[in-house]
Scaffold this active site. Structure first.
Site, PDB file in Angstrom:
ATOM      1  N   ALA A  22      14.132  40.114  61.272  1.00  0.00           N
ATOM      2  CA  ALA A  22      13.667  39.629  60.093  1.00  0.00           C
ATOM      3  C   ALA A  22      13.635  40.538  58.947  1.00  0.00           C
ATOM      4  O   ALA A  22      13.613  40.055  57.932  1.00  0.00           O
ATOM      5  CB  ALA A  22      12.071  39.805  60.749  1.00  0.00           C
ATOM      6  N   THR A  26      13.396  39.912  54.766  1.00  0.00           N
ATOM      7  CA  THR A  26      12.575  40.638  53.984  1.00  0.00           C
ATOM      8  C   THR A  26      13.005  41.089  52.683  1.00  0.00           C
ATOM      9  O   THR A  26      12.249  41.115  51.665  1.00  0.00           O
ATOM     10  CB  THR A  26      11.557  41.855  54.738  1.00  0.00           C
ATOM     11  OG1 THR A  26      12.892  42.649  55.078  1.00  0.00           O
ATOM     12  CG2 THR A  26      10.871  41.481  55.943  1.00  0.00           C
ATOM     13  N   HIS A 121      15.818  31.002  66.711  1.00  0.00           N
ATOM     14  CA  HIS A 121      14.382  30.516  66.567  1.00  0.00           C
ATOM     15  C   HIS A 121      14.236  29.052  65.837  1.00  0.00           C
ATOM     16  O   HIS A 121      13.310  28.702  65.532  1.00  0.00           O
ATOM     17  CB  HIS A 121      13.660  31.557  66.107  1.00  0.00           C
ATOM     18  CG  HIS A 121      13.489  32.778  66.777  1.00  0.00           C
ATOM     19  ND1 HIS A 121      12.786  33.862  66.386  1.00  0.00           N
ATOM     20  CD2 HIS A 121      13.528  32.804  68.284  1.00  0.00           C
ATOM     21  CE1 HIS A 121      12.874  34.682  67.424  1.00  0.00           C
ATOM     22  NE2 HIS A 121      13.178  34.024  68.482  1.00  0.00           N
ATOM     23  N   CYS A 132      10.630   9.285  68.212  1.00  0.00           N
ATOM     24  CA  CYS A 132      12.110   8.709  67.945  1.00  0.00           C
ATOM     25  C   CYS A 132      13.176   9.401  67.576  1.00  0.00           C
ATOM     26  O   CYS A 132      14.228   9.242  67.465  1.00  0.00           O
ATOM     27  CB  CYS A 132      12.050   7.372  67.042  1.00  0.00           C
ATOM     28  SG  CYS A 132      12.193   7.783  65.548  1.00  0.00           S
ATOM     29  N   CYS A 153       8.793   5.146  62.877  1.00  0.00           N
ATOM     30  CA  CYS A 153       7.874   4.783  64.043  1.00  0.00           C
ATOM     31  C   CYS A 153       6.354   5.349  63.864  1.00  0.00           C
ATOM     32  O   CYS A 153       5.694   4.773  64.866  1.00  0.00           O
ATOM     33  CB  CYS A 153       8.336   5.149  65.234  1.00  0.00           C
ATOM     34  SG  CYS A 153       8.218   6.859  65.662  1.00  0.00           S
TER      35      CYS A 153
HETATM   36 ZN    ZN Z   1       9.713   8.261  64.506  1.00  0.00          ZN
END
Ligand code: ZN
Length: 240
Positions: A22, A26, A121, A132, A153
């Site tokens: 991190a 910063t 991460h 989908c 979708c």
């Molecule tokens: Zn979708």
């Protein structure tokens, strides 16, 4: 002086790997999760702790609240790469640095020009429909009024960010281990090395050029060839 030694080490290395936490972000004004001004401290007044707000359970059960928190606290659109990001991108272009391994999700290394970036991460810039699997950029999330839904979708779109309760991407983790094992120089920056997987990862390094750069001391400082407790951006700029 140790800065001269650092400069020398960088000069003589051909297979540098950088591992960052991190503290790298910063310096681009993205708050650290646990620092004084960080997310954890500034969100104490909200009903739930950030560990819940950024958990997979919250995403599933309180999706609207999750996204409200996520957009407000995890996305810093105006953030720009700092000197650390730029130096690392330049080292990669010069053929000296092989990979950036990061715990950050902001995409600033790529914005600075780094190509081989392993994001442990995940990234706010990748988002996928949970039904989908259609890809959506960050803008789609930001432009959605509350819960981003797939335009194909209708499924809910999830950021490709490792939430609490979720495991790390094993493929990325394995690649990170491989790069660290092969590195002739390992620079670790902006992490206190107290949290998994950071501490475990540096155990894979076999060389004698481990450099630690962190504003505060880390448990590994005595094992490093060099350790610096200062701004990573300024230090790397001075050393290259
Ligand atoms: Zn979708």
């Amino acid at each position: 002086m140790s800065i001269d030694r650092l400069r020398e080490m960088i000069r003589e290395s051909q297979n540098i790997v950088f591992f960052g936490g991190a503290g790298v972000s910063t310096e681009s004004k993205i708050p650290d999760f646990r620092s004084e001004t960080g997310l954890y401290t500034t969100s104490k007044n909200t009903q739930y702790p950030p560990e819940y707000m950024l958990s997979y359970s919250c995403f599933l059960k309180d999706t609207e609240d999750f996204y409200e928190f996520y957009k407000k606290k995890m996305i810093y659109q105006e953030a720009k790469p700092n000197a650390a990001h730029i130096v690392l991108a330049d080292l990669e272009k010069a053929g000296k640095l092989r990979a950036v391994i990061t715990q950050n999700i902001d995409g600033l290394h790529q914005m600075a020009g780094s190509v081989n970036v392993l994001e442990l991460h995940g990234s706010i810039h990748r988002n996928y429909c949970t039904k989908c699997n259609k890809f959506f950029p960050l803008k789609y999330i930001l432009d959605s009024p509350s819960i981003p839904e797939c335009d194909q979708c209708g499924g809910i779109v999830k950021p490709d960010v490792v939430l609490y309760e979720e495991g790390l991407n094993m493929y990325t983790l394995d690649r990170a281990v491989e790069y660290i094992e092969r590195a002739d120089m390992l620079i670790v920056g902006g992490t206190s090395l107290r949290v998994y997987p950071a501490a475990g990862l540096i155990e894979y390094y076999r060389g004698n050029k481990l450099v630690l750069i962190n504003k505060s001391e880390t448990p590994y400082d005595s094992r490093a060839a060099l350790s610096f407790n200062e701004s990573i951006g300024e230090l790397l700029k001075k050393a290259t």
